[in-house]
Design an enzyme around this catalytic site. Structure first.
Site, short mmCIF file in Angstrom:
data_model
loop_
_atom_site.label_atom_id
_atom_site.label_comp_id
_atom_site.label_asym_id
_atom_site.label_seq_id
_atom_site.Cartn_x
_atom_site.Cartn_y
_atom_site.Cartn_z
N LYS A 278 0.75 -1.14 0.04
CA LYS A 278 0.05 -0.04 -0.02
C LYS A 278 0.85 1.23 -0.04
O LYS A 278 0.35 2.48 -0.34
CB LYS A 278 -0.83 -0.02 1.25
CG LYS A 278 -2.03 -0.97 1.17
CD LYS A 278 -2.93 -0.69 2.32
CE LYS A 278 -4.27 -1.35 2.17
NZ LYS A 278 -5.22 -1.21 3.26
N ARG A 279 2.18 1.23 0.60
CA ARG A 279 2.82 2.26 0.52
C ARG A 279 3.78 2.71 -0.42
O ARG A 279 4.28 3.70 -0.69
CB ARG A 279 3.96 2.03 1.89
CG ARG A 279 3.10 2.45 3.15
CD ARG A 279 4.07 1.93 4.19
NE ARG A 279 4.75 0.80 4.04
CZ ARG A 279 4.33 -0.47 4.49
NH1 ARG A 279 3.07 -0.50 4.89
NH2 ARG A 279 4.96 -1.44 4.36
#
Ligand code: GLU
Length: 527
Positions: A278-279
């Site tokens: 997600k990052r």
């Protein structure tokens, strides 16, 4: 975990499946989650079965407000519609686990009664102490398991009357799975084939927490059973949990209706170096979420595929092929075609690299397949934001002209804005290198001659420019870029004669005059 068979079992027949997408509302939905939902959906639709959305929110500490709405909105945007779920209801509801809390207790009790689970009274300090002790003894991953449980405070080690007294007295406790000490656990994954795990590697997972809420493992298995799920299709990160789930099916006496498992390969970073997380979006410069998401802690807004101008059809097509192919060279599939073609057998075993260039390519295919009138809707929306009004016809003309330079819906405005707003600034490099007295002379004459045209076609414009340059003894090739600069302000763009035709003679003449005046400074010798 050992893989022993290269041959996975198959979903050979077309018996209707009941599948579910079971996200935890702990944040935004990663694009990999959308792929999981899509594969489930495709299989359900292909077999005439049902696709269910179940919200797994038993871990209240990780609950993020807005996450559930986000998940629904993202799937809606992609055209992935559930047959049963929190929003649509259905015969096996409620579909939010927190609302099913009273349903789980009896199964935990049954497991305890049958000797497959036990009460554990250990405090946090006692658990920490156990881990510390094992770490000191160089145990690689200290866990509560068939070996360590004998030293802990649970219903297997404490005298029965003490257990009864503790329970009656309201001592906090959890219920843990009693993993057998020596057992080979086997599961036939549809993608990976036989997966064998020795029970000694598993820990005694908590099934029921001290607040009476089930953990993921218990709730997941109970709900898959109660909701008559036939196939569990989920990300590879859940494969390590699968043996625990297999044990639960066995201990609850549900082995013969245990769903088939298919653990989807990971989506990898573009360089293949690990899972796309997600990052990663920030660092890699592309979206990893379907829709825009506001991070709770920082308030930071992270753009999604939708906000970046991707079309949902393109995202769906891109995701479908990120881990699946039908064995041909076909790449562009509508949702209906995907439903026809999709088979679990052709899901790949190894991770697939995320390739944003491919996503853009898909977007371009879908964008260009639209009519100019459909494309004009995007342009008109952007024009409205700029406070510019125009006719649908003019917008469609502009779209047809700039289409080949577009990838995203927002590109019609970016590529065609000069067809609505006359340039006031000019590309500095072209101005410095290409603007000349010859160009000024050609444009002066061009501007004057255009006064005789009420309208002009691309061919007429071309003819006129040739005539003027020949008359002045100037090679047209030498001034072409300067002419483009004067009319558009830019170094590059679509066919210039078409641009002139669309803008019309009066507007072009005005732009020529402005450019001649403004760019005159470029003719001054440098001091
Ligand atoms: N709640 C789990 C998740 O967040 C579901 C895993 C599963 O499908 O079993 O992905």
């Amino acid at each position: 975990m050992a893989l022993t068979s290269p041959q996975p079992s198959t979903i050979v027949d077309n018996t209707p499946v009941r599948v579910r997408f079971a996200p935890s509302p702990t944040g935004s939905l990663h694009i990999g989650g959308v792929r999981t939902a899509l594969y489930n959906y495709l299989l359900a639709k292909k077999t005439g079965g049902q696709f269910i959305i179940r919200i797994e929110d038993t871990d209240q500490t990780r609950f993020v407000p807005g996450a559930e709405d986000y998940i629904y909105e993202a799937l809606d945007w992609c055209g992935i519609k559930a047959d049963e779920g929190v929003r649509q209801g259905g015969p096996y509801g409620p579909y939010r686990q927190s609302e099913r809390k009273p349903m789980y207790r009896q199964y935990a009790d049954q497991l305890v009664a049958d000797g497959h689970a036990y009460y554990a009274f250990d405090t946090k300090e006692e658990l920490d102490e156990m881990r510390e002790r094992l770490t000191k003894a160089r145990v690689a991953s200290p866990q509560y398991n068939s070996i360590t449980r004998v030293q802990m405070k649970n219903s297997l080690t404490l005298p029965a009357d003490e257990v009864a007294a503790r329970l009656a007295g309201g001592d906090p406790y959890v219920i843990r799975l009693k993993v057998p000490r020596k057992e080979e656990i086997r599961l036939n994954d549809l993608i990976r084939g036989w997966v064998m795990v020795h029970s000694a590697t598993l820990d005694d997972k908590v099934l029921m927490k001290s607040d009476g809420m089930p953990t993921y493992h218990l709730a997941n298995v109970v709900d898959d059973y109660l909701m008559k799920i036939t196939h569990v299709i989920r990300g590879e990160e859940w494969l390590p949990s699968a043996p625990t789930h297999v044990l639960l099916y066995k201990f609850l006496g549900w082995e013969d209706v245990m769903p088939k498992f298919a653990h989807l390969p990971l989506i990898l970073k573009p360089d293949g170096n690990g899972k796309l997380s997600k990052r990663d979006g920030d660092a890699l410069g592309f979206p990893v979420f379907p829709l825009e998401w506001t991070e709770q802690e920082t308030g930071k807004v992270v753009k999604g595929f939708r906000e970046e101008g991707f079309l949902p059809e393109a995202v769906v097509n891109f995701l479908a092929l990120l881990g699946w192919n039908n064995g041909t060279h076909q790449e562009v599939y509508s949702m209906d075609e995907l439903i026809q073609e999709f088979t679990a057998e052709r899901i790949g075993k190894s991770g697939t690299k995320f390739d944003i260039a491919k996503a853009r390519w898909f977007n371009q295919q879908y964008l260009h397949a639209k009519t100019s009138e459909q494309q004009a809707e995007y342009l008109l929306a952007d024009l409205a934001k700029e406070g510019i009004t125009t006719t649908n016809e003019y917008a469609a003309q502009v779209c047809a002209l700039v289409q080949e330079r577009t990838v995203f819906s927002g590109d019609f405005w970016k590529e065609g804005s000069f067809l609505f707003v006359a340039p006031t600034e000019f590309d500095a490099t072209v101005a410095a290198t290409k603007w000349s007295s010859d160009a000024a002379a050609v444009l002066t004459k061009f501007g004057a001659d255009l006064a005789e045209y009420p309208s002009i076609t691309a061919d007429e414009a071309k003819h006129l420019l040739h005539e003027i340059t020949e008359g002045l003894g100037i090679k047209i090739g030498k001034v072409m870029q300067a002419i483009r600069l004067a009319i558009t302000g830019r170094a590059a763009g679509p066919d210039l004669m078409q641009v002139i035709a669309i803008l019309g003679p009066a507007e072009v003449a005005q732009r020529c005059a402005y450019a001649i005046k403004t760019l005159a400074t470029h003719l001054q010798p440098v001091a």
